[in-house]
Design an enzyme around this catalytic site. Structure first.
Site, PDB file in Angstrom:
ATOM      1  N   TYR A   1       0.863  -1.179   0.000  1.00  0.00           N
ATOM      2  CA  TYR A   1       0.000   0.000   0.000  1.00  0.00           C
ATOM      3  C   TYR A   1       0.898   1.227   0.000  1.00  0.00           C
ATOM      4  O   TYR A   1       1.835   1.312   0.795  1.00  0.00           O
ATOM      5  CB  TYR A   1      -0.891  -0.009   1.242  1.00  0.00           C
ATOM      6  CG  TYR A   1      -1.782   1.211   1.371  1.00  0.00           C
ATOM      7  CD1 TYR A   1      -1.542   2.174   2.362  1.00  0.00           C
ATOM      8  CD2 TYR A   1      -2.863   1.414   0.524  1.00  0.00           C
ATOM      9  CE1 TYR A   1      -2.365   3.293   2.485  1.00  0.00           C
ATOM     10  CE2 TYR A   1      -3.688   2.538   0.640  1.00  0.00           C
ATOM     11  CZ  TYR A   1      -3.417   3.476   1.624  1.00  0.00           C
ATOM     12  OH  TYR A   1      -4.222   4.589   1.737  1.00  0.00           O
TER      13      TYR A   1
ATOM     14  N   ASP B   1       9.406   2.655  -0.689  1.00  0.00           N
ATOM     15  CA  ASP B   1       8.396   3.356   0.097  1.00  0.00           C
ATOM     16  C   ASP B   1       8.627   2.976   1.560  1.00  0.00           C
ATOM     17  O   ASP B   1       8.234   1.898   2.009  1.00  0.00           O
ATOM     18  CB  ASP B   1       6.986   2.966  -0.355  1.00  0.00           C
ATOM     19  CG  ASP B   1       5.931   3.678   0.477  1.00  0.00           C
ATOM     20  OD1 ASP B   1       4.728   3.535   0.162  1.00  0.00           O
ATOM     21  OD2 ASP B   1       6.304   4.365   1.450  1.00  0.00           O
TER      22      ASP B   1
ATOM     23  N   LYS C   1       5.012   9.085   8.700  1.00  0.00           N
ATOM     24  CA  LYS C   1       4.784   8.505  10.035  1.00  0.00           C
ATOM     25  C   LYS C   1       5.842   8.957  11.060  1.00  0.00           C
ATOM     26  O   LYS C   1       5.811  10.071  11.560  1.00  0.00           O
ATOM     27  CB  LYS C   1       4.692   6.978   9.927  1.00  0.00           C
ATOM     28  CG  LYS C   1       3.480   6.509   9.096  1.00  0.00           C
ATOM     29  CD  LYS C   1       3.336   5.010   9.101  1.00  0.00           C
ATOM     30  CE  LYS C   1       2.365   4.534   8.044  1.00  0.00           C
ATOM     31  NZ  LYS C   1       0.977   4.442   8.535  1.00  0.00           N
TER      32      LYS C   1
HETATM   33  P1  KE4 Z   1      -0.534   8.340   4.594  1.00  0.00           P
HETATM   34  O1  KE4 Z   1      -1.046   9.065   3.377  1.00  0.00           O
HETATM   35  O2  KE4 Z   1      -1.640   7.508   5.266  1.00  0.00           O
HETATM   36  O3  KE4 Z   1       0.229   9.226   5.550  1.00  0.00           O
HETATM   37  O4  KE4 Z   1       0.563   7.270   4.094  1.00  0.00           O
HETATM   38  C1  KE4 Z   1       0.209   6.356   3.082  1.00  0.00           C
HETATM   39  C2  KE4 Z   1       1.161   5.178   3.136  1.00  0.00           C
HETATM   40  C3  KE4 Z   1       2.183   5.103   2.207  1.00  0.00           C
HETATM   41  N1  KE4 Z   1       3.058   4.079   2.216  1.00  0.00           N
HETATM   42  C4  KE4 Z   1       2.976   3.096   3.147  1.00  0.00           C
HETATM   43  C5  KE4 Z   1       3.971   1.974   3.128  1.00  0.00           C
HETATM   44  C6  KE4 Z   1       1.950   3.130   4.131  1.00  0.00           C
HETATM   45  O5  KE4 Z   1       1.861   2.126   5.041  1.00  0.00           O
HETATM   46  C7  KE4 Z   1       1.029   4.187   4.129  1.00  0.00           C
HETATM   47  C8  KE4 Z   1      -0.112   4.276   5.132  1.00  0.00           C
HETATM   48  N2  KE4 Z   1      -0.225   3.175   6.047  1.00  0.00           N
HETATM   49  C9  KE4 Z   1      -1.578   2.896   6.514  1.00  0.00           C
HETATM   50  C10 KE4 Z   1      -1.512   1.745   7.518  1.00  0.00           C
HETATM   51  N3  KE4 Z   1      -0.688   0.660   7.144  1.00  0.00           N
HETATM   52  C11 KE4 Z   1      -2.196   4.109   7.117  1.00  0.00           C
HETATM   53  C12 KE4 Z   1      -3.390   3.840   7.984  1.00  0.00           C
HETATM   54  C13 KE4 Z   1      -4.653   4.442   7.403  1.00  0.00           C
HETATM   55  O6  KE4 Z   1      -4.841   4.377   6.156  1.00  0.00           O
HETATM   56  O7  KE4 Z   1      -5.440   4.988   8.206  1.00  0.00           O
END
Ligand code: KE4
Length: 422
Positions: free
Chosen positions: A141, A236, A264
Site C-alpha cells: 500500500y 516506500d 509517520k
Molecule cells: P498516509 O497518506 O496515510 O500518511 O501514508 C500512506 C502510506 C504510504 N506508504 C505506506 C507503506 C503506508 O503504510 C502508508 C499508510 N499506512 C496505513 C496503515 N498501514 C495508514 C493507515 C490508514 O490508512 O489509516
C-alpha cells in the site's frame, strides 16, 4: 459518553463515522474504540478504560504517546507561530538531519502525508525518465493516489476490495502488478516493457498485508533489474523509515534506491511525508526543475519541530535493540502458546513490528496473507481488547512495539493471549 455514543454521532456527519477506513473495525466487527488520551504505551478511551497500545497510530509513535520532549518542542514552536508559508531555519536543519541519517539521500522535500510523498516520487520518476509506466506489488500500500490503488493492501484489503471506484482506467492501465517477492515476474515485465517503465515501487519490508519480509536477494534483484532497464527504484519507507534503525531500511540493508519516501515516524505524530534521493534526480523538482509539486503546509514549523525532535531522540537513544528483544519475546511467546493450544498461527516479527498470521505456514506474499483465517484474527483482536490490549483492527496490518513498551507489558500481553481459545 461512550465510544458507541460518539460513533453514532460521527456516522451522521462523517462517511462511515471515520476519517480513515481502517479505523472502522470493518474486518473485526464491533464498535470502533474512541481514544481520549495517551501517554507512553497507555491510552485512555471514552469508555473509561485503559489499554496498552500496540497499534501506535499505525506507526508514527515509536517513542510512545505524548513523549515529553516532543510535546515541549511542539508547544514552544507553536507559540512562535503555527505556519508562515515562508521558509524557516527549522526546515533546513531538519533536511540536513534527514540527509545525514540517510547518507544515500542528497536532498529531501517535505510534504504532508505518505500519500503525497509517493505521489510526488512517482511524478518525479516519470519526469526524470520521460517514461510513464510503474511496477508495484500486490498487497503493498502506497497511499491513496489513483494509480497506486491497484491490488493495494492496508485498508483496501481490510475492506475486501482490491482497488477503488472512481479511479480511471487510464490511471491503472499504466501500472503493472507483480506478486511480492517474485523477482522473476518483475524481470519478465521489464524485459517486455522496460523502456517504458519509469519506476518500480516497493515497501522494502511489507507492512500492509501483515508483516512480510523480502526473501534473500529480492531487493538487490530489484535494484539490479531496475538499473539495467534504466528504471528508477523507489523504496516506500513510510512504515520502514527509522523503524529498525535511526536511518532508512535501504541504508541498513545496503540496497540503495533512487528515491525514498518517508512519513509517520519522521513527523513524531504530526502530519508529514518526505521524498528523498540523489541530487541529480531531486533537482528535477520545481522550482529548480520541471516536475511540479507544492503544499501550503509543507515543512510547517510545528510538524517539523515534532519530527526533528523525534529523529534526534531516536539518533541519541537508539531504542532499536530493545525493540528487537521485546519483539522476539512477543513473537516467540505467541508462537509457543499457539502451538500448545493447537492454533494454526505463524507470528512474523522484525524489530518492534509483529503480525500474528492465522495460518500454520509462513506468509511470503498477498496470496498467503489472504489465505489466513480473518475470523480467527477478529476473535483474537476482541479477546485482546477485552483484556486491555489494543492491536491493529485488521489482519492485514502490523502491530508495533515502541521504544517505550516494557518487558512486563509484553508478558502481560502473552498472559492474556494464553487465555485465547482460538
Ligand atoms: P498516509 O497518506 O496515510 O500518511 O501514508 C500512506 C502510506 C504510504 N506508504 C505506506 C507503506 C503506508 O503504510 C502508508 C499508510 N499506512 C496505513 C496503515 N498501514 C495508514 C493507515 C490508514 O490508512 O489509516
Amino acid at each position: 459518553m461512550s465510544s458507541s455514543h460518539w460513533f453514532e454521532r460521527a456516522k451522521a456527519v462523517i462517511p462511515g463515522g471515520v476519517n480513515s477506513p481502517v479505523r472502522a473495525f470493518n474486518s473485526v466487527g464491533g464498535t470502533p474504540v474512541y481514544f481520549s488520551s495517551g501517554k507512553g504505551a497507555i491510552v485512555q478511551t471514552e469508555d473509561g478504560t485503559e489499554l496498552i497500545d500496540f497499534c501506535g497510530s499505525w506507526g508514527p509513535l515509536i517513542l510512545g504517546h505524548a513523549r515529553d520532549e516532543v510535546i515541549e518542542t511542539v508547544k514552544k514552536t507553536a507559540e512562535q507561530g503555527m505556519t508562515f508559508g515562508a521558509n524557516t531555519r527549522l526546515e533546513a536543519e531538519f533536511a540536513e538531519l534527514l540527509c545525514h541519517q540517510i547518507p544515500e539521500m542528497d536532498m529531501v522535500r517535505l510534504v504532508n502525508s505518505g500519500t503525497e510523498a509517493v505521489m510526488t516520487a512517482i511524478r518525479l520518476a516519470r519526469g526524470y525518465t520521460h517514461r510513464r509506466k510503474i511496477i508495484k506489488f500486490e498487497g503493498c500500500y502506497h497511499g491513496h493516489t489513483d494509480y497506486m490503488l491497484v491490488a493495494a493492501g492496508s485498508g483496501l484489503l481490510t475492506g475486501g476490495i482490491s482497488s477503488s471506484a472512481g479511479v480511471s482506467e487510464s490511471a491503472t492501465a499504466e501500472v503493472f502488478v507483480a506478486p511480492y517477492n517474485d523477482l522473476e515476474a518483475v524481470q519478465a515485465i521489464l524485459a517486455k516493457h522496460g523502456d517504458d517503465i519509469a519506476a518500480v515501487i516497493v515497501e522494502p519490508i511489507a507492512g500492509n498485508m501483515g508483516l512480510i519480509e523480502p526473501t534473500d536477494g529480492f531487493l538487490q534483484g530489484l535494484r539490479d533489474a531496475a538499473h539495467n532497464a534504466g528504471t528508477l527504484l523507489i523504496f516506500d519507507e513510510v512504515i520502514n523509515g527509522f523503524r529498525l534503525g535511526p536511518t532508512s531500511y535501504g541504508h541498513m540493508c545496503g540496497v540503495h534506491p533512487d528515491l525514498t519516501t518517508l512519513g509517520k515516524i519522521i513527523g513524531g505524530g504530526l502530519p508529514i511525508g518526505a521524498i528523498g534521493g540523489t541530487k541529480a534526480i531531486m533537482e528535477h523538482l520545481a522550482p529548480l526543475g520541471p516536475v511540479y509539486q507544492a503544499g501550503t503546509l509543507s515543512g510547517n514549523p510545528v510538524a517539523v519541530a515534532s519530527g526533528k525532535k523525534t529523529i534526534e531522540l531516536l539518533r541519541d537513544e537508539a531504542p532499536y535493540l530493545k525493540m528487537e528483544i521485546l519483539g522476539r519475546r512477543m513473537a516467540k511467546g505467541i508462537q509457543q502458546i499457539a502451538a500448545k493450544k493447537g492454533l494454526d498461527l505463524h507470528c512474523a516479527q522484525r524489530g518492534g513490528m509483529f503480525t500474528p498470521f492465522f495460518r500454520k505456514q509462513a506468509v511470503t506474499n498477498l496470496e498467503d496473507s489472504k489465505a489466513c483465517d480473518q475470523k480467527a484474527h477478529a476473535r483474537y483482536f476482541h479477546h485482546m481488547l477485552q483484556h486491555g490490549f489494543y492491536t491493529p483492527p485488521s489482519g492485514f496490518e502490523v502491530a508495533f512495539i515502541s521504544g517505550i513498551h516494557t518487558t512486563h507489558q509484553i508478558d502481560a500481553f502473552l498472559e492474556a493471549f494464553h487465555q485465547f481459545e482460538g
